[in-house]
Design a protein around this motif. Structure first.
Motif: not given
Length: 73
Positions: A33, A20, A28-31
């Motif tokens: 879950k 990141q 765009t980055s998303r962690p």
């Protein structure tokens, strides 16, 4: 390489969290879950290889494995 592939194909990829820090603003980055995913890694080499670099690599990997194994016990 993964970031370049994502950018050039407008695709999606799974990257380690540290990546990141290297993402351009167009990505765009998303962690993820849930529980942190793991990947099994294997080191293979020819026993007769006398390379000092290989010996150092195998030694350091052994230290990391021992440290991680203690944390998971």
């Amino acid at each position: 390489m993964g970031i370049s592939l994502i950018m050039s194909t407008h695709g999606v990829g799974l990257l380690p969290a540290y990546a990141q820090n290297f993402l351009p603003s167009s990505v765009t980055s998303r962690p993820l879950k849930g529980e942190t995913p793991t990947v099994d890694l294997v080191l293979g080499y020819k026993k007769s290889n006398e390379s000092p670099i290989l010996k150092l690599l195998a030694f350091e990997i052994g230290r990391v494995v021992a440290r991680v194994s203690k944390k998971t016990l």
